[in-house]
Design a protein around this motif. Structure first.
Motif, PDB file in Angstrom:
ATOM      1  N   GLN A  73      31.402  65.180  47.830  1.00 52.93           N
ATOM      2  CA  GLN A  73      31.832  66.904  47.663  1.00 52.93           C
ATOM      3  C   GLN A  73      33.119  67.089  48.508  1.00 52.93           C
ATOM      4  OE1 GLN A  73      28.828  69.519  48.377  1.00 52.93           O
ATOM      5  NE2 GLN A  73      27.370  68.403  45.836  1.00 52.93           N
ATOM      6  N   GLU A  74      32.552  67.226  50.129  1.00 43.89           N
ATOM      7  CA  GLU A  74      33.665  67.135  50.940  1.00 43.89           C
ATOM      8  C   GLU A  74      34.964  66.633  50.651  1.00 43.89           C
ATOM      9  OE1 GLU A  74      34.580  69.472  54.205  1.00 43.89           O
ATOM     10  OE2 GLU A  74      33.911  70.058  53.191  1.00 43.89           O
ATOM     11  N   GLY A  75      35.476  65.097  50.570  1.00 45.19           N
ATOM     12  CA  GLY A  75      36.301  64.703  50.741  1.00 45.19           C
ATOM     13  C   GLY A  75      36.348  64.899  49.124  1.00 45.19           C
ATOM     14  N   LEU A  76      36.203  65.027  48.067  1.00 46.09           N
ATOM     15  CA  LEU A  76      37.189  66.289  46.875  1.00 46.09           C
ATOM     16  C   LEU A  76      37.027  67.499  46.940  1.00 46.09           C
ATOM     17  CD1 LEU A  76      34.446  64.523  43.766  1.00 46.09           C
ATOM     18  CD2 LEU A  76      36.363  63.495  44.567  1.00 46.09           C
ATOM     19  N   ARG A  77      37.372  68.017  47.855  1.00 47.49           N
ATOM     20  CA  ARG A  77      37.482  69.302  48.208  1.00 47.49           C
ATOM     21  C   ARG A  77      39.082  69.064  49.195  1.00 47.49           C
ATOM     22  NH1 ARG A  77      37.128  73.006  51.974  1.00 47.49           N
ATOM     23  NH2 ARG A  77      36.457  71.959  53.293  1.00 47.49           N
ATOM     24  N   GLN A  93      41.141  66.126  49.125  1.00 50.01           N
ATOM     25  CA  GLN A  93      41.876  65.674  48.642  1.00 50.01           C
ATOM     26  C   GLN A  93      41.574  64.024  48.901  1.00 50.01           C
ATOM     27  OE1 GLN A  93      42.861  66.318  45.175  1.00 50.01           O
ATOM     28  NE2 GLN A  93      41.299  66.505  45.414  1.00 50.01           N
ATOM     29  N   THR A  94      40.258  63.609  49.505  1.00 45.78           N
ATOM     30  CA  THR A  94      40.525  62.899  50.483  1.00 45.78           C
ATOM     31  C   THR A  94      40.686  61.476  50.206  1.00 45.78           C
ATOM     32  OG1 THR A  94      38.693  63.678  52.164  1.00 45.78           O
ATOM     33  CG2 THR A  94      39.271  61.628  52.793  1.00 45.78           C
ATOM     34  N   TYR A  95      41.493  60.537  50.936  1.00 46.57           N
ATOM     35  CA  TYR A  95      41.460  59.061  50.048  1.00 46.57           C
ATOM     36  C   TYR A  95      40.371  58.774  49.042  1.00 46.57           C
ATOM     37  CZ  TYR A  95      43.685  54.753  48.760  1.00 46.57           C
ATOM     38  OH  TYR A  95      43.443  52.824  48.252  1.00 46.57           O
ATOM     39  N   TYR A  96      40.353  57.796  48.026  1.00 40.93           N
ATOM     40  CA  TYR A  96      38.778  57.952  47.999  1.00 40.93           C
ATOM     41  C   TYR A  96      37.885  56.534  48.889  1.00 40.93           C
ATOM     42  CZ  TYR A  96      41.554  53.874  45.388  1.00 40.93           C
ATOM     43  OH  TYR A  96      41.936  52.558  45.124  1.00 40.93           O
ATOM     44  N   LYS A  97      38.792  55.945  49.576  1.00 42.12           N
ATOM     45  CA  LYS A  97      38.341  54.469  50.339  1.00 42.12           C
ATOM     46  C   LYS A  97      38.014  55.075  50.690  1.00 42.12           C
ATOM     47  CE  LYS A  97      40.709  50.426  48.163  1.00 42.12           C
ATOM     48  NZ  LYS A  97      41.262  49.577  48.512  1.00 42.12           N
ATOM     49  N   GLU A  98      38.551  56.394  52.022  1.00 43.92           N
ATOM     50  CA  GLU A  98      37.811  57.290  53.161  1.00 43.92           C
ATOM     51  C   GLU A  98      36.797  57.812  52.960  1.00 43.92           C
ATOM     52  OE1 GLU A  98      39.003  57.094  56.187  1.00 43.92           O
ATOM     53  OE2 GLU A  98      40.350  55.453  55.737  1.00 43.92           O
ATOM     54  N   ILE A  99      36.448  57.933  51.487  1.00 44.59           N
ATOM     55  CA  ILE A  99      35.181  58.999  51.508  1.00 44.59           C
ATOM     56  C   ILE A  99      33.662  57.669  51.214  1.00 44.59           C
ATOM     57  CG2 ILE A  99      33.834  59.834  49.464  1.00 44.59           C
ATOM     58  CD1 ILE A  99      36.837  61.221  48.788  1.00 44.59           C
ATOM     59  N   TYR A 100      34.595  56.061  51.072  1.00 42.05           N
ATOM     60  CA  TYR A 100      32.992  55.584  51.139  1.00 42.05           C
ATOM     61  C   TYR A 100      33.609  55.147  52.095  1.00 42.05           C
ATOM     62  CZ  TYR A 100      31.157  51.217  51.137  1.00 42.05           C
ATOM     63  OH  TYR A 100      30.041  50.413  51.357  1.00 42.05           O
ATOM     64  N   LYS A 101      33.998  55.054  53.199  1.00 42.93           N
ATOM     65  CA  LYS A 101      34.330  54.611  54.456  1.00 42.93           C
ATOM     66  C   LYS A 101      33.272  55.396  55.261  1.00 42.93           C
ATOM     67  CE  LYS A 101      36.162  53.611  58.740  1.00 42.93           C
ATOM     68  NZ  LYS A 101      38.100  53.184  59.056  1.00 42.93           N
ATOM     69  N   SER A 102      33.307  57.308  54.947  1.00 45.15           N
ATOM     70  CA  SER A 102      32.925  58.205  55.923  1.00 45.15           C
ATOM     71  C   SER A 102      31.359  58.507  55.243  1.00 45.15           C
ATOM     72  CB  SER A 102      34.009  59.524  55.599  1.00 45.15           C
ATOM     73  OG  SER A 102      33.044  60.858  55.858  1.00 45.15           O
ATOM     74  N   CYS A 103      30.869  58.120  54.091  1.00 39.69           N
ATOM     75  CA  CYS A 103      30.083  57.651  53.913  1.00 39.69           C
ATOM     76  C   CYS A 103      29.086  57.169  54.058  1.00 39.69           C
ATOM     77  CB  CYS A 103      29.968  57.728  52.026  1.00 39.69           C
ATOM     78  SG  CYS A 103      29.542  59.126  50.832  1.00 39.69           S
ATOM     79  N   LYS A 104      29.391  55.514  55.008  1.00 37.65           N
ATOM     80  CA  LYS A 104      28.848  54.444  55.844  1.00 37.65           C
ATOM     81  C   LYS A 104      28.586  55.170  57.228  1.00 37.65           C
ATOM     82  CE  LYS A 104      29.139  49.133  55.701  1.00 37.65           C
ATOM     83  NZ  LYS A 104      30.142  48.656  55.397  1.00 37.65           N
ATOM     84  N   GLU A 105      29.850  55.187  56.821  1.00 36.76           N
ATOM     85  CA  GLU A 105      29.919  55.838  58.799  1.00 36.76           C
ATOM     86  C   GLU A 105      28.546  56.582  59.155  1.00 36.76           C
ATOM     87  OE1 GLU A 105      33.393  56.904  59.632  1.00 36.76           O
ATOM     88  OE2 GLU A 105      34.380  54.661  60.235  1.00 36.76           O
TER      89      GLU A 105
END
Length: 242
Positions: free
Chosen positions: A209-213, A215-227
């Motif tokens: 949700q925060e990543g989309l809000r 407009q974070t690069y989609y690969k960074e959203i996944y990376k952030s989830c993993k971290e």
């Protein structure tokens, strides 16, 4: 009697440097191991273990019907199909008494007994109201996560991703691995594992949700989830629990 499809439960055994082995199979509320698992775990040839089952069949049948399947694709017996016997706890324990009591056999027997006990505890836990309510909550939470992943998939595709649809499986594996289960095993997870899944999937939801809000690069959203999941595992001691 031939046996149908069995769900593999990832209660595993590691002897020395060998790969982790699945010891327990579950069909409905019946728990089994196999002649092949016992052969590999005790360092015996499978044909020798099968011979013991056949030799003492009348004793094994005192603890229930002997079920089997034909293992079609195997190096056993020169690649020819071979019968793999499915044994309940009593039958498996009886089979172990016919094997030499070497250190390897004793070590394996201890682990097998331990895992049969663990699976019985899981089956008992599933009968409780607490488990059933937690499982229902986890299903509802899972639907919310699916909606968030759907939004991420669409966003990733808009930004050039060719493999965005894989996010559904990728995030599932990420959450399942964190609590020590594999795919299709949530119905056999403990209450504690289900609670942790709910927390982990909430983390995924909020990060997406925060990543989309933003407009974070989609690969960074996944990376952030993993971290964030790794941080949660460390705080919750999930590495030790799993």
């Amino acid at each position: 009697m031939k046996i149908g499809l069995y769900i593999k439960i990832h209660l595993k055994y590691k002897k020395g440097g060998n790969q982790m082995k699945e010891l327990i199979l579950l069909k409905n509320n019946d728990v089994f191991t196999t002649s092949l698992v016992i052969a590999e775990g005790t360092g015996n040839q499978h044909k020798s273990v099968v011979a013991l089952v056949k030799k003492h069949m009348e004793y094994f049948k005192k603890f229930g019907n002997i079920r089997f399947s034909d293992l079609k694709s195997t190096n056993l017996q020169g690649g020819r199909p071979t019968k793999v016997y499915y044994l309940n706890e009593q039958q498996a324990t009886l089979l172990m008494t016919f094997l030499d009591n070497s250190e390897v056999v004793i070590e394996f027997k201890v682990e097998l007994v331990k895992q049969f006990y663990q699976m019985r505890q899981i089956l008992l836990e599933k009968q409780t109201v607490l488990w059933q309510n937690t499982r229902l909550e986890s299903k509802i939470n899972r639907l919310k996560e699916t909606d968030e992943i759907k939004a991420l998939v669409a966003y990733a595709k808009e930004n050039g991703s060719k493999n965005a649809d894989k996010y559904y499986i990728t995030f599932s594996k990420l959450a399942n691995k964190a609590v020590g289960i594999d795919s299709n095993q949530r119905n056999h997870a403990t209450t504690n594992q289900l609670n942790n899944l709910i927390l982990i999937e909430n983390i995924i939801n909020h990060v997406i949700q925060e990543g989309l809000r933003q407009q974070t690069y989609y690969k960074e959203i996944y990376k952030s989830c993993k971290e964030r999941i790794e941080q949660f595992k460390y705080i919750a001691y999930l590495e030790k629990i799993a």
